[in-house]
Design a protein around this motif. Structure first.
Motif, PDB file in Angstrom:
ATOM      1  N   LEU A  43       0.826  -1.216   0.000  1.00 27.79           N
ATOM      2  CA  LEU A  43       0.000   0.000   0.000  1.00 27.79           C
ATOM      3  C   LEU A  43       0.859   1.264   0.000  1.00 27.79           C
ATOM      4  O   LEU A  43       0.535   2.240  -0.676  1.00 27.79           O
ATOM      5  CB  LEU A  43      -0.933  -0.006   1.217  1.00 27.79           C
ATOM      6  CG  LEU A  43      -2.052  -1.052   1.216  1.00 27.79           C
ATOM      7  CD1 LEU A  43      -2.782  -1.056   2.555  1.00 27.79           C
ATOM      8  CD2 LEU A  43      -3.036  -0.794   0.083  1.00 27.79           C
TER       9      LEU A  43
ATOM     10  N   HIS B  27       0.197   2.518  -3.628  1.00 28.03           N
ATOM     11  CA  HIS B  27      -0.915   3.460  -3.428  1.00 28.03           C
ATOM     12  C   HIS B  27      -0.543   4.512  -2.380  1.00 28.03           C
ATOM     13  O   HIS B  27      -1.208   4.633  -1.346  1.00 28.03           O
ATOM     14  CB  HIS B  27      -2.184   2.711  -3.000  1.00 28.03           C
ATOM     15  CG  HIS B  27      -2.613   1.655  -3.960  1.00 28.03           C
ATOM     16  ND1 HIS B  27      -3.280   1.936  -5.135  1.00 28.03           N
ATOM     17  CD2 HIS B  27      -2.457   0.306  -3.934  1.00 28.03           C
ATOM     18  CE1 HIS B  27      -3.519   0.807  -5.787  1.00 28.03           C
ATOM     19  NE2 HIS B  27      -3.025  -0.191  -5.081  1.00 28.03           N
TER      20      HIS B  27
ATOM     21  N   LEU C 134      -0.811   7.754  -2.162  1.00 26.04           N
ATOM     22  CA  LEU C 134      -1.770   8.829  -1.857  1.00 26.04           C
ATOM     23  C   LEU C 134      -2.882   8.354  -0.923  1.00 26.04           C
ATOM     24  O   LEU C 134      -3.391   9.128  -0.098  1.00 26.04           O
ATOM     25  CB  LEU C 134      -2.369   9.384  -3.153  1.00 26.04           C
ATOM     26  CG  LEU C 134      -1.380  10.061  -4.120  1.00 26.04           C
ATOM     27  CD1 LEU C 134      -2.090  10.506  -5.387  1.00 26.04           C
ATOM     28  CD2 LEU C 134      -0.695  11.250  -3.453  1.00 26.04           C
ATOM     29  N   HIS C 135      -3.278   7.093  -1.066  1.00 27.26           N
ATOM     30  CA  HIS C 135      -4.352   6.553  -0.231  1.00 27.26           C
ATOM     31  C   HIS C 135      -3.826   5.828   1.010  1.00 27.26           C
ATOM     32  O   HIS C 135      -4.621   5.367   1.831  1.00 27.26           O
ATOM     33  CB  HIS C 135      -5.213   5.577  -1.050  1.00 27.26           C
ATOM     34  CG  HIS C 135      -5.865   6.205  -2.241  1.00 27.26           C
ATOM     35  ND1 HIS C 135      -5.395   6.027  -3.524  1.00 27.26           N
ATOM     36  CD2 HIS C 135      -6.935   7.045  -2.336  1.00 27.26           C
ATOM     37  CE1 HIS C 135      -6.147   6.698  -4.359  1.00 27.26           C
ATOM     38  NE2 HIS C 135      -7.089   7.335  -3.677  1.00 27.26           N
ATOM     39  N   TYR C 136      -2.490   5.733   1.119  1.00 24.51           N
ATOM     40  CA  TYR C 136      -1.886   4.946   2.207  1.00 24.51           C
ATOM     41  C   TYR C 136      -2.316   5.399   3.608  1.00 24.51           C
ATOM     42  O   TYR C 136      -2.711   4.555   4.427  1.00 24.51           O
ATOM     43  CB  TYR C 136      -0.357   4.975   2.070  1.00 24.51           C
ATOM     44  CG  TYR C 136       0.373   4.262   3.183  1.00 24.51           C
ATOM     45  CD1 TYR C 136       0.326   2.875   3.298  1.00 24.51           C
ATOM     46  CD2 TYR C 136       1.109   4.973   4.126  1.00 24.51           C
ATOM     47  CE1 TYR C 136       1.009   2.209   4.312  1.00 24.51           C
ATOM     48  CE2 TYR C 136       1.789   4.329   5.143  1.00 24.51           C
ATOM     49  CZ  TYR C 136       1.735   2.953   5.230  1.00 24.51           C
ATOM     50  OH  TYR C 136       2.390   2.315   6.247  1.00 24.51           O
TER      51      TYR C 136
ATOM     52  N   ALA D  15      -4.999   6.778   4.692  1.00 23.61           N
ATOM     53  CA  ALA D  15      -6.398   6.414   4.970  1.00 23.61           C
ATOM     54  C   ALA D  15      -6.574   4.908   5.060  1.00 23.61           C
ATOM     55  O   ALA D  15      -7.304   4.404   5.930  1.00 23.61           O
ATOM     56  CB  ALA D  15      -7.305   6.973   3.877  1.00 23.61           C
ATOM     57  N   LEU D  16      -5.885   4.163   4.156  1.00 25.14           N
ATOM     58  CA  LEU D  16      -6.040   2.701   4.132  1.00 25.14           C
ATOM     59  C   LEU D  16      -5.362   2.040   5.332  1.00 25.14           C
ATOM     60  O   LEU D  16      -5.899   1.102   5.919  1.00 25.14           O
ATOM     61  CB  LEU D  16      -5.453   2.139   2.830  1.00 25.14           C
ATOM     62  CG  LEU D  16      -6.210   2.484   1.543  1.00 25.14           C
ATOM     63  CD1 LEU D  16      -5.395   2.076   0.322  1.00 25.14           C
ATOM     64  CD2 LEU D  16      -7.576   1.811   1.526  1.00 25.14           C
TER      65      LEU D  16
ATOM     66  N   SER E  67      -4.732   3.055   8.497  1.00 29.20           N
ATOM     67  CA  SER E  67      -4.976   3.902   9.663  1.00 29.20           C
ATOM     68  C   SER E  67      -4.547   3.178  10.939  1.00 29.20           C
ATOM     69  O   SER E  67      -4.247   1.972  10.913  1.00 29.20           O
ATOM     70  CB  SER E  67      -6.461   4.265   9.748  1.00 29.20           C
ATOM     71  OG  SER E  67      -7.231   3.085   9.924  1.00 29.20           O
TER      72      SER E  67
END
Length: 300
Positions: A120, A124, A126-128, A130-131, A133
């Motif tokens: 992640l 990913h 940019l989304h790390y 949030a993913l 947490s």
């Protein structure tokens, strides 16, 4: 007499005094390095604010698991090195099996979670945040502990139900399922063996495949995006080395048929995955992980 003995006699120890002294000194050093090294990692992760990220959160739990994993077998092996009565109670043997499998299975799943974290972070970014947490990190650690506990409970229970016909000799350094199955006289032993190995391999192979898929995607992203991703991939080097050691040692020990191996080879392999691997993990992370190296320099 289809019953379980109250005591087991462990036969996997050298009889020569010099061999016993050598074994005791080597294992004492290994256990000391394992405990101190993993405690160092845990302390650094806890105290250094720069290490308060998901990757190091998982690493702290991995270090705790390594201490627990080696503590299940090594202190008993050390005590038995010079003991005239190398025995373990039936209850103690089943407990040793339960905790050994519990910590081992939990470590398998935690290593897979660490691989997913790296996937992640690299694929990913940019989304790390949030993913991965804080809540997700705690959930993944809880899943690793609960899965390891549940599967090992079933395996320990099935092993405890095996009859031994008065036979109380285990030709090994500590209590381990393949050697108890060999000592059992139950006509259902093959069925128990299938169930026990199915549970173990579901967790081990599931974790390994998840780790493998994560790294296939990571390597694909690094090759596609070029030099800019190579620094990010460097954070995977320590984890990849630890995964290779842990799964490699387990595969050699359990995939190779026990009947084709010498007793001494069984003991060397057992010490490799029960003692040496937990000792090497903090050394690998200390030498290859830039965050840990920087934290050690800061602490010194």
């Amino acid at each position: 007499n289809l019953s379980s003995p109250t005591m087991f006699l462990l036969l996997g120890f050298p009889s020569a005094y010099r061999a016993q002294v050598t074994l005791c000194l080597c294992l004492s050093l290994i256990y000391l390095v394992t405990v101190l090294g993993n405690l160092l990692i845990m302390t650094l992760v806890w105290l250094d604010s720069h290490l308060h990220s998901p990757m190091y959160f998982f690493l702290g739990h991995l270090s705790f698991l390594d201490i627990c994993y080696s503590s299940v077998t090594l202190p008993k092996i050390l005590r038995d090195s010079f003991s005239p009565q190398k025995t373990i109670s039936f209850v103690g043997c089943i407990m040793q099996i339960y905790f050994f499998l519990c910590f081992g299975a939990s470590e398998c799943i935690l290593l897979a979670a660490m691989a997913c974290d790296r996937y992640l972070a690299i694929c990913h970014p940019l989304h790390y945040p949030a993913l991965m947490s804080r809540k997700m990190c705690h959930c993944l650690v809880a899943i690793s502990w609960l899965s390891g506990s549940f599967s090992s409970l079933i395996q320990a229970f099935l092993t405890a139900c095996l009859p031994f016909c008065g036979s109380n000799m285990i030709n090994h350094l500590f209590c381990e399922i393949p050697f108890l199955l060999r000592a059992s006289c139950s006509p259902n032993a093959p069925l128990n063996k299938v169930i026990l190995y199915a549970l173990a391999w579901t967790i081990a192979m599931g974790s390994f495949l998840l780790t493998l898929v994560s790294y296939v995607h990571i390597i694909g992203a690094v090759l596609q995006k070029g030099a800019g991703m190579q620094r990010a991939f460097a954070t995977c080097a320590s984890h990849l080395t630890v995964v290779s050691l842990f799964f490699g040692a387990g595969a050699i020990a359990y995939l190779m048929p026990h009947s084709n191996r010498a007793k001494e080879m069984d003991e060397v392999l057992a010490l490799l995955y029960a003692a040496v691997t937990p000792m090497l993990n903090p050394i690998i992370y200390s030498l290859r992980n830039s965050g840990i190296k920087a934290s050690i320099r800061k602490a010194l």
